[in-house]
Design a protein around this motif. Structure first.
Motif, PDB file in Angstrom:
ATOM      1  N   GLY A 177      45.475 103.671 114.562  1.00 17.37           N
ATOM      2  CA  GLY A 177      45.794 104.791 115.456  1.00 17.37           C
ATOM      3  C   GLY A 177      47.577 104.085 115.789  1.00 17.37           C
ATOM      4  O   GLY A 177      48.570 104.335 116.374  1.00 17.37           O
ATOM      5  N   ILE A 178      48.118 104.020 114.698  1.00 11.50           N
ATOM      6  CA  ILE A 178      49.701 103.643 114.512  1.00 11.50           C
ATOM      7  C   ILE A 178      50.621 104.757 114.140  1.00 11.50           C
ATOM      8  O   ILE A 178      49.939 105.459 112.772  1.00 11.50           O
ATOM      9  CB  ILE A 178      50.126 102.042 114.209  1.00 11.50           C
ATOM     10  CG1 ILE A 178      49.270 101.785 112.903  1.00 11.50           C
ATOM     11  CG2 ILE A 178      49.723 101.750 114.872  1.00 11.50           C
ATOM     12  CD1 ILE A 178      49.664 100.763 111.936  1.00 11.50           C
ATOM     13  N   GLY A 179      51.828 104.755 113.672  1.00 14.34           N
ATOM     14  CA  GLY A 179      52.451 105.187 113.061  1.00 14.34           C
ATOM     15  C   GLY A 179      52.856 105.284 112.023  1.00 14.34           C
ATOM     16  O   GLY A 179      52.886 104.310 111.257  1.00 14.34           O
ATOM     17  N   LEU A 180      53.597 106.118 111.079  1.00 12.88           N
ATOM     18  CA  LEU A 180      54.035 106.371 109.757  1.00 12.88           C
ATOM     19  C   LEU A 180      55.117 106.323 109.590  1.00 12.88           C
ATOM     20  O   LEU A 180      55.723 107.537 109.909  1.00 12.88           O
ATOM     21  CB  LEU A 180      52.810 106.985 108.665  1.00 12.88           C
ATOM     22  CG  LEU A 180      53.084 106.959 107.219  1.00 12.88           C
ATOM     23  CD1 LEU A 180      52.987 105.966 106.801  1.00 12.88           C
ATOM     24  CD2 LEU A 180      52.457 108.502 106.339  1.00 12.88           C
ATOM     25  N   GLN A 181      56.059 105.726 108.554  1.00 15.40           N
ATOM     26  CA  GLN A 181      57.113 105.590 108.552  1.00 15.40           C
ATOM     27  C   GLN A 181      57.668 105.597 107.017  1.00 15.40           C
ATOM     28  O   GLN A 181      57.465 104.930 106.332  1.00 15.40           O
ATOM     29  CB  GLN A 181      58.130 104.720 109.146  1.00 15.40           C
ATOM     30  CG  GLN A 181      59.982 104.395 109.057  1.00 15.40           C
ATOM     31  CD  GLN A 181      60.398 105.485 109.970  1.00 15.40           C
ATOM     32  OE1 GLN A 181      59.146 105.886 110.899  1.00 15.40           O
ATOM     33  NE2 GLN A 181      61.609 105.967 110.152  1.00 15.40           N
ATOM     34  N   VAL A 182      58.222 107.167 106.482  1.00  9.32           N
ATOM     35  CA  VAL A 182      57.911 107.452 105.128  1.00  9.32           C
ATOM     36  C   VAL A 182      59.501 107.211 104.865  1.00  9.32           C
ATOM     37  O   VAL A 182      60.412 107.720 105.470  1.00  9.32           O
ATOM     38  CB  VAL A 182      57.870 108.819 104.871  1.00  9.32           C
ATOM     39  CG1 VAL A 182      58.137 109.060 102.935  1.00  9.32           C
ATOM     40  CG2 VAL A 182      56.230 109.348 105.351  1.00  9.32           C
ATOM     41  N   VAL A 183      59.768 105.855 103.452  1.00  8.30           N
ATOM     42  CA  VAL A 183      61.374 105.807 103.064  1.00  8.30           C
ATOM     43  C   VAL A 183      61.532 105.745 101.913  1.00  8.30           C
ATOM     44  O   VAL A 183      60.671 105.822 101.340  1.00  8.30           O
ATOM     45  CB  VAL A 183      61.686 104.462 103.576  1.00  8.30           C
ATOM     46  CG1 VAL A 183      62.961 103.965 103.527  1.00  8.30           C
ATOM     47  CG2 VAL A 183      61.506 104.055 105.177  1.00  8.30           C
ATOM     48  N   ALA A 184      62.535 106.084 101.573  1.00  4.38           N
ATOM     49  CA  ALA A 184      63.182 106.818 100.506  1.00  4.38           C
ATOM     50  C   ALA A 184      64.799 106.580 100.225  1.00  4.38           C
ATOM     51  O   ALA A 184      65.409 106.515 100.933  1.00  4.38           O
ATOM     52  CB  ALA A 184      63.249 108.681  99.913  1.00  4.38           C
ATOM     53  N   VAL A 185      64.523 105.941  99.045  1.00  2.65           N
ATOM     54  CA  VAL A 185      66.113 104.779  99.032  1.00  2.65           C
ATOM     55  C   VAL A 185      67.071 105.342  98.546  1.00  2.65           C
ATOM     56  O   VAL A 185      66.053 105.934  96.490  1.00  2.65           O
ATOM     57  CB  VAL A 185      66.095 103.752  98.728  1.00  2.65           C
ATOM     58  CG1 VAL A 185      66.611 102.582  98.552  1.00  2.65           C
ATOM     59  CG2 VAL A 185      65.042 103.320 100.336  1.00  2.65           C
ATOM     60  N   ALA A 186      67.869 106.865  97.807  1.00  5.39           N
ATOM     61  CA  ALA A 186      68.836 106.579  96.981  1.00  5.39           C
ATOM     62  C   ALA A 186      69.858 105.601  96.633  1.00  5.39           C
ATOM     63  O   ALA A 186      70.822 105.208  97.312  1.00  5.39           O
ATOM     64  CB  ALA A 186      69.494 107.991  96.649  1.00  5.39           C
ATOM     65  N   GLU A 187      70.229 104.912  95.066  1.00  3.69           N
ATOM     66  CA  GLU A 187      70.562 104.232  94.494  1.00  3.69           C
ATOM     67  C   GLU A 187      72.405 104.720  93.353  1.00  3.69           C
ATOM     68  O   GLU A 187      71.389 105.136  92.623  1.00  3.69           O
ATOM     69  CB  GLU A 187      70.251 103.599  93.457  1.00  3.69           C
ATOM     70  CG  GLU A 187      70.612 102.177  93.345  1.00  3.69           C
ATOM     71  CD  GLU A 187      69.738 101.068  92.686  1.00  3.69           C
ATOM     72  OE1 GLU A 187      69.775  99.681  92.219  1.00  3.69           O
ATOM     73  OE2 GLU A 187      68.724 101.448  92.683  1.00  3.69           O
TER      74      GLU A 187
END
Length: 279
Positions: A177-187
């Motif tokens: 019952g919590i949220g989701l953070q989707v993270v992409a990092v460009a190097e």
């Protein structure tokens, strides 16, 4: 939504360093109604037992006392624990073998043990070997770790498919019952397009599974971007993919995953692709 794991295995030596892993394993089992098995690895071999029987007997007695104490703590937490002490020369081999025999789909373990001449490692050598060879996903917990309750963060690698880890993170977030953070990092600038595309695909995959999902694009070193993003959004569980690098005579975990595990303040779940037996 049902929790994505069905068969938990706690790997512990029941020391102060295992406290976080035990706390989370008990919480997962109790809150999600899951069976919990545990393995307590004991370093042993025939030559050692033959040459130093008194020391071997003392080690057995100490392991038995730790096993009894762990079972008592599980009972107080309202958890039925199926515990086995396994003897062998390499503790990680006993943990991996137990996971295979039990058909575990999640191993819960500490991040590191007592610091010694390997203190420079991001996490314990035994733990690294467990992650590299595990047939299922592995949840690594620092000593002060607690059950996540704010947000799950999943890192997306622009150079590899993250479908499995994104789906797993979304299912965990939804079940809790919590949220989701989707993270992409460009190097580097040359990676912007690939990272943006991977992020969009990951958010689209997660959206049907969890109500609260947000995508975030960052630039810089991947491990630094993921740790900074977790801090910014108060994520208390990070999910990353396992990338095993074959080295002469052994296997080891890829750099970004290794650094995230070592630097994260909370637990890190290393997703093992389904081809290796993960959910």
């Amino acid at each position: 939504m049902a929790h994505p794991f069905e068969r938990l295995l706690l790997a512990t030596e029941h020391t102060e360093f295992d406290r976080g892993a035990e706390t989370i394993a008990f919480a997962l089992a109790a809150r999600c109604g899951l069976p919990l098995a545990a393995v307590l690895p004991l370093v042993s071999n025939a030559a050692y037992e033959a040459e130093m029987p008194a020391l071997a007997a003392r080690a057995d007695a100490e392991a038995g006392a730790r096993a009894d104490a762990l079972e008592a703590e599980a009972a107080r937490a309202g958890v039925a624990l199926a515990l086995r002490v396994r003897r062998g020369e390499e503790p990680f081999e006993q943990i991996v073998a137990e996971a295979r025999e039990r058909g575990a789909d999640l191993i819960v373990a500490r991040r590191r043990g007592r610091r010694g001449f390997l203190a420079q490692l991001m996490f314990g050598e035994m733990v690294g070997k467990v992650v590299a060879h595990a047939p299922c996903s592995v949840l690594l917990c620092p000593r002060a770790a607690a059950m996540w309750q704010r947000r799950v963060l999943v890192g997306v690698d622009p150079q590899a498919s993250a479908a499995g880890s994104v789906e797993l993170a979304a299912r965990i977030a939804a079940a809790c019952g919590i949220g989701l953070q989707v993270v992409a990092v460009a190097e580097g600038k040359g990676a912007h397009a690939a990272a943006a595309s991977a992020l969009a695909a990951a958010v689209a995959r997660a959206a049907p599974l969890v109500a609260d999902v947000a995508g975030e694009f960052r630039t810089g070193r991947p491990h630094e971007g993921l740790i900074a993003a977790a801090t910014a959004c108060s994520a208390d569980l990070i999910v990353v993919d396992r990338h095993v690098q074959p080295l002469p005579g052994r296997a080891w975990i890829g750099g970004t995953t290794q650094k995230v595990i070592g630097l994260a303040e909370g637990p890190v779940l290393v997703h093992v692709p389904s081809a290796a037996g993960a959910p």
